[in-house]
Design an enzyme around this catalytic site. Sequence first.
Site, short mmCIF file in Angstrom:
data_model
loop_
_atom_site.label_atom_id
_atom_site.label_comp_id
_atom_site.label_asym_id
_atom_site.label_seq_id
_atom_site.Cartn_x
_atom_site.Cartn_y
_atom_site.Cartn_z
CG ASP A 155 -0.14 0.23 2.52
OD1 ASP A 155 -0.18 1.35 3.07
OD2 ASP A 155 0.54 -0.72 2.97
N GLY A 174 7.27 -0.09 4.79
CA GLY A 174 6.00 -0.38 4.13
C GLY A 174 6.13 -0.31 2.62
CD GLU A 175 6.83 3.68 0.62
OE1 GLU A 175 7.54 3.61 -0.41
OE2 GLU A 175 6.98 4.55 1.48
N GLY A 176 5.15 -2.20 0.32
CA GLY A 176 5.45 -3.45 -0.37
C GLY A 176 6.90 -3.87 -0.31
#
Length: 356
Positions: free
Chosen positions: A179, A322-324
């Site tokens: 996300d 985060g962010e994959g």
Amino acid sequence: MSRLNLDDFSDLIERPDSGMRRDAEERRERLTVPPGALGRLDELGEWLSAAQASVPVKAIERPRVVLFAGDHGVAELGVSGRESGSAHELVRATLEGASPVAVLARRMGVPVRIVDAGLDCDPGLLPDEVVRHRVRRGSGRIDIEDALTIEETEAAVRLGMAIADEEADSGTDLVVLGDLSVGGTTSASTLIAALCGTDASVVTGRGGASIDDLAWMRKCAAVRDALRRARPVLGDQLELLAAVGGADLAATTGFLLQSAVRRMPVILDGVVSAACALVGQRAAFRAPDWWLAGQLSGEPAQTKALDRMALNPLLDHGVTVGEGTGALLALPLVQASAALAAELPERTEPVESDTD
């Protein structure tokens, strides 16, 4: 169009092929490397065989990173390390190759797809292929109001389903899911607390952009207030996502469920994808069999969600960005398990002698 019922996914999702898994386990016993010597890689190879219905397992040749983007109104309370409404900056950095997930994806040769489900910015700031799916501009402040209307929630879930279908139809054989959000961990923590029956302080972490103690206390209060609004609608996953989720979380939930329908494996990243997976499990108990937990992010809510789904993270390197990113770091491990399971030779059985 009739209202979407997430419980219908329970009848659509089957488990990975258990017969193929047994065949993969038997083949593993015949390989030249002793059973158990490859540790978790053996388990991963057998899981992939079952997911692909193939022995030997096929190589992961067309993985894709899929990132759902959105802004959450609760970020106005100062619960995030980033400014409210700034998720489009994360999207822009990824598009320009300047974010961790973009750097890793470029190095690994994995394409990245970003889907704007609910960014709070002028659509003209980003390419049309990113913003054209947007359900609404930002999500409501979940401590005092619904994140979405029911109609918007259904539209977001259907968006995620459509993206999953597009990926499966295009030949994607594994998805790294993440996300790009501001305030998303607050909504995710609320969903997990509601579904696990825990208090706000138990699930509230410090997010990808770490926050100080005062911001953490504000975040706890926001999760506490949002929980009061979530508990009355726990019996309906769509209403729960409308109350305390957001467009990006609803789209991610739809994506996860439809990916399981399409038998497309997914690697989960952090607390946001874990929260959506937990909602998906409530709707379809077999769905988590199609998902891997890429990493342990350090968020307490993620740990509770993964425990509830019996998903054991592949990595624990303290990656909180985060962010994959953490899920993408786990991809080479999954690819290695497939290569070893497929390419290691089987033992040559000794030929019995005809002489005494």
